[in-house]
Design a protein around this motif. Structure first.
Motif, PDB file in Angstrom:
ATOM      1  N   SER A 162       0.843  -1.195   0.000  1.00 28.49           N
ATOM      2  CA  SER A 162       0.000   0.000   0.000  1.00 28.49           C
ATOM      3  C   SER A 162       0.882   1.251   0.000  1.00 28.49           C
ATOM      4  CB  SER A 162      -0.896   0.014   1.240  1.00 28.49           C
ATOM      5  OG  SER A 162      -0.102   0.194   2.407  1.00 28.49           O
ATOM      6  N   THR A 163       0.263   2.382  -0.192  1.00 29.06           N
ATOM      7  CA  THR A 163       0.977   3.661  -0.116  1.00 29.06           C
ATOM      8  C   THR A 163       1.597   3.824   1.267  1.00 29.06           C
ATOM      9  OG1 THR A 163      -0.544   4.621  -1.722  1.00 29.06           O
ATOM     10  CG2 THR A 163       0.715   6.160  -0.372  1.00 29.06           C
ATOM     11  N   THR A 164       0.848   3.417   2.296  1.00 27.14           N
ATOM     12  CA  THR A 164       1.356   3.492   3.672  1.00 27.14           C
ATOM     13  C   THR A 164       2.558   2.570   3.858  1.00 27.14           C
ATOM     14  OG1 THR A 164      -0.856   4.018   4.466  1.00 27.14           O
ATOM     15  CG2 THR A 164       0.706   3.222   6.091  1.00 27.14           C
ATOM     16  N   ASP A 165       2.501   1.367   3.300  1.00 28.68           N
ATOM     17  CA  ASP A 165       3.628   0.436   3.383  1.00 28.68           C
ATOM     18  C   ASP A 165       4.875   1.066   2.766  1.00 28.68           C
ATOM     19  OD1 ASP A 165       1.862  -1.490   4.386  1.00 28.68           O
ATOM     20  OD2 ASP A 165       1.677  -2.531   2.470  1.00 28.68           O
ATOM     21  N   ARG A 166       4.695   1.692   1.621  1.00 29.28           N
ATOM     22  CA  ARG A 166       5.824   2.312   0.915  1.00 29.28           C
ATOM     23  C   ARG A 166       6.413   3.463   1.726  1.00 29.28           C
ATOM     24  NH1 ARG A 166       4.729   2.006  -5.476  1.00 29.28           N
ATOM     25  NH2 ARG A 166       3.601   0.048  -5.481  1.00 29.28           N
ATOM     26  N   ALA A 167       5.552   4.303   2.288  1.00 29.71           N
ATOM     27  CA  ALA A 167       6.024   5.451   3.074  1.00 29.71           C
ATOM     28  C   ALA A 167       6.761   4.993   4.331  1.00 29.71           C
ATOM     29  CB  ALA A 167       4.852   6.356   3.440  1.00 29.71           C
ATOM     30  N   ALA A 168       6.218   3.998   5.013  1.00 35.20           N
ATOM     31  CA  ALA A 168       6.852   3.501   6.235  1.00 35.20           C
ATOM     32  C   ALA A 168       8.204   2.862   5.935  1.00 35.20           C
ATOM     33  CB  ALA A 168       5.937   2.497   6.935  1.00 35.20           C
ATOM     34  N   THR A 169       8.279   2.109   4.843  1.00 34.81           N
ATOM     35  CA  THR A 169       9.536   1.460   4.466  1.00 34.81           C
ATOM     36  C   THR A 169      10.574   2.502   4.066  1.00 34.81           C
ATOM     37  OG1 THR A 169       8.316  -0.483   3.755  1.00 34.81           O
ATOM     38  CG2 THR A 169      10.578  -0.282   2.963  1.00 34.81           C
ATOM     39  N   THR A 170      10.150   3.535   3.368  1.00 34.92           N
ATOM     40  CA  THR A 170      11.066   4.612   3.002  1.00 34.92           C
ATOM     41  C   THR A 170      11.596   5.313   4.244  1.00 34.92           C
ATOM     42  OG1 THR A 170       9.984   4.948   0.872  1.00 34.92           O
ATOM     43  CG2 THR A 170      11.269   6.797   1.730  1.00 34.92           C
ATOM     44  N   ALA A 171      10.720   5.608   5.196  1.00 35.51           N
ATOM     45  CA  ALA A 171      11.145   6.265   6.442  1.00 35.51           C
ATOM     46  C   ALA A 171      12.148   5.404   7.190  1.00 35.51           C
ATOM     47  CB  ALA A 171       9.930   6.556   7.322  1.00 35.51           C
ATOM     48  N   LEU A 172      11.886   4.108   7.275  1.00 40.65           N
ATOM     49  CA  LEU A 172      12.823   3.207   7.942  1.00 40.65           C
ATOM     50  C   LEU A 172      14.146   3.151   7.186  1.00 40.65           C
ATOM     51  CD1 LEU A 172      13.572   1.151  10.115  1.00 40.65           C
ATOM     52  CD2 LEU A 172      12.471  -0.599   8.708  1.00 40.65           C
ATOM     53  N   GLY A 173      14.092   3.087   5.868  1.00 31.68           N
ATOM     54  CA  GLY A 173      15.306   3.027   5.058  1.00 31.68           C
ATOM     55  C   GLY A 173      16.199   4.238   5.245  1.00 31.68           C
ATOM     56  N   VAL A 174      15.598   5.413   5.308  1.00 33.46           N
ATOM     57  CA  VAL A 174      16.358   6.646   5.519  1.00 33.46           C
ATOM     58  C   VAL A 174      17.036   6.613   6.891  1.00 33.46           C
ATOM     59  CG1 VAL A 174      16.144   9.151   5.848  1.00 33.46           C
ATOM     60  CG2 VAL A 174      14.995   8.040   3.926  1.00 33.46           C
ATOM     61  N   ALA A 175      16.290   6.218   7.908  1.00 34.76           N
ATOM     62  CA  ALA A 175      16.857   6.145   9.258  1.00 34.76           C
ATOM     63  C   ALA A 175      17.950   5.073   9.340  1.00 34.76           C
ATOM     64  CB  ALA A 175      15.755   5.855  10.277  1.00 34.76           C
ATOM     65  N   ALA A 176      17.743   3.949   8.656  1.00 35.13           N
ATOM     66  CA  ALA A 176      18.723   2.855   8.678  1.00 35.13           C
ATOM     67  C   ALA A 176      20.042   3.268   8.036  1.00 35.13           C
ATOM     68  CB  ALA A 176      18.153   1.629   7.971  1.00 35.13           C
ATOM     69  N   GLU A 177      19.966   4.069   6.981  1.00 34.83           N
ATOM     70  CA  GLU A 177      21.191   4.536   6.319  1.00 34.83           C
ATOM     71  C   GLU A 177      22.108   5.267   7.284  1.00 34.83           C
ATOM     72  OE1 GLU A 177      20.818   6.823   2.729  1.00 34.83           O
ATOM     73  OE2 GLU A 177      19.292   5.450   1.947  1.00 34.83           O
ATOM     74  N   ALA A 178      21.526   5.979   8.229  1.00 39.05           N
ATOM     75  CA  ALA A 178      22.316   6.758   9.182  1.00 39.05           C
ATOM     76  C   ALA A 178      23.207   5.880  10.059  1.00 39.05           C
ATOM     77  CB  ALA A 178      21.399   7.614  10.051  1.00 39.05           C
ATOM     78  N   ILE A 179      22.814   4.617  10.239  1.00 42.12           N
ATOM     79  CA  ILE A 179      23.647   3.709  11.052  1.00 42.12           C
ATOM     80  C   ILE A 179      24.258   2.596  10.195  1.00 42.12           C
ATOM     81  CG2 ILE A 179      22.419   4.219  13.195  1.00 42.12           C
ATOM     82  CD1 ILE A 179      21.091   1.396  12.879  1.00 42.12           C
ATOM     83  N   GLU A 180      24.280   2.826   8.881  1.00 49.00           N
ATOM     84  CA  GLU A 180      24.863   1.876   7.930  1.00 49.00           C
ATOM     85  C   GLU A 180      24.207   0.496   7.995  1.00 49.00           C
ATOM     86  OE1 GLU A 180      29.099   2.012   8.486  1.00 49.00           O
ATOM     87  OE2 GLU A 180      29.194   4.113   7.863  1.00 49.00           O
ATOM     88  N   LEU A 181      22.899   0.496   8.118  1.00 43.45           N
ATOM     89  CA  LEU A 181      22.096  -0.721   8.139  1.00 43.45           C
ATOM     90  C   LEU A 181      21.354  -0.808   6.806  1.00 43.45           C
ATOM     91  CD1 LEU A 181      20.898  -3.090   9.907  1.00 43.45           C
ATOM     92  CD2 LEU A 181      19.021  -1.512  10.407  1.00 43.45           C
ATOM     93  N   THR A 182      21.375  -1.970   6.185  1.00 40.80           N
ATOM     94  CA  THR A 182      20.725  -2.167   4.899  1.00 40.80           C
ATOM     95  C   THR A 182      19.368  -2.836   5.068  1.00 40.80           C
ATOM     96  OG1 THR A 182      22.882  -2.441   3.844  1.00 40.80           O
ATOM     97  CG2 THR A 182      20.981  -3.227   2.621  1.00 40.80           C
ATOM     98  N   VAL A 183      18.343  -2.247   4.466  1.00 36.49           N
ATOM     99  CA  VAL A 183      17.036  -2.905   4.399  1.00 36.49           C
ATOM    100  C   VAL A 183      17.101  -3.789   3.161  1.00 36.49           C
ATOM    101  CG1 VAL A 183      14.545  -2.615   4.206  1.00 36.49           C
ATOM    102  CG2 VAL A 183      15.892  -0.950   5.522  1.00 36.49           C
TER     103      VAL A 183
END
Length: 132
Positions: free
Chosen positions: A91-112
């Protein structure tokens, strides 16, 4: 809730992830649940966590997921959740939540590595759909 992975399952690729997470949704398919597998550099599952929340950008437990990743020294994560309504399309919500997590994960060098969505119609992969 955190659960330790019983065996070092390798979560490399769609089929491995689908097979790994499918039993997680067999018990209560009418409730939406998020599962997060933390993996090491060789894609071995080192920890498994589940969350009883809808996959909403405001409800997604980003702090908990990233806190676990730091504590476990995870190299990556694989997400999976179900759509009790049956449609496995993200869903659109799934995409937005995954994007938000991905951006935050990049900050600690974590790969989704992937985000799998299970439904009656099958299993969709963000990676295979080009969304990651």
């Amino acid at each position: 809730m955190l659960q330790r992975a019983e065996s070092p399952s390798i979560l490399a690729g769609y089929e491995a992830g689908r097979s790994f997470f499918a039993p997680c949704f067999a018990a209560a398919p009418t409730l939406e649940r998020l599962w997060v597998a933390h993996v090491d550099d060789e894609a071995r599952c080192i920890h498994l966590a589940s969350y009883d929340s809808s996959l909403d950008a405001d409800d997604l437990p980003i702090r908990d997921i990233l806190g676990d990743a730091i504590r476990l020294d995870s190299a990556g994560i694989v997400l999976a959740h179900n759509h009790p309504g049956g449609d496995c399309a993200p869903s659109t919500t799934d995409r937005a939540a995954t994007t938000a997590l991905g951006v935050a994960a990049e900050a600690i060098e974590l790969t989704v590595l992937d985000h799998l969505v299970f439904g009656d119609s099958g299993c969709a992969s963000f990676r295979r759909m080009g969304l990651l």
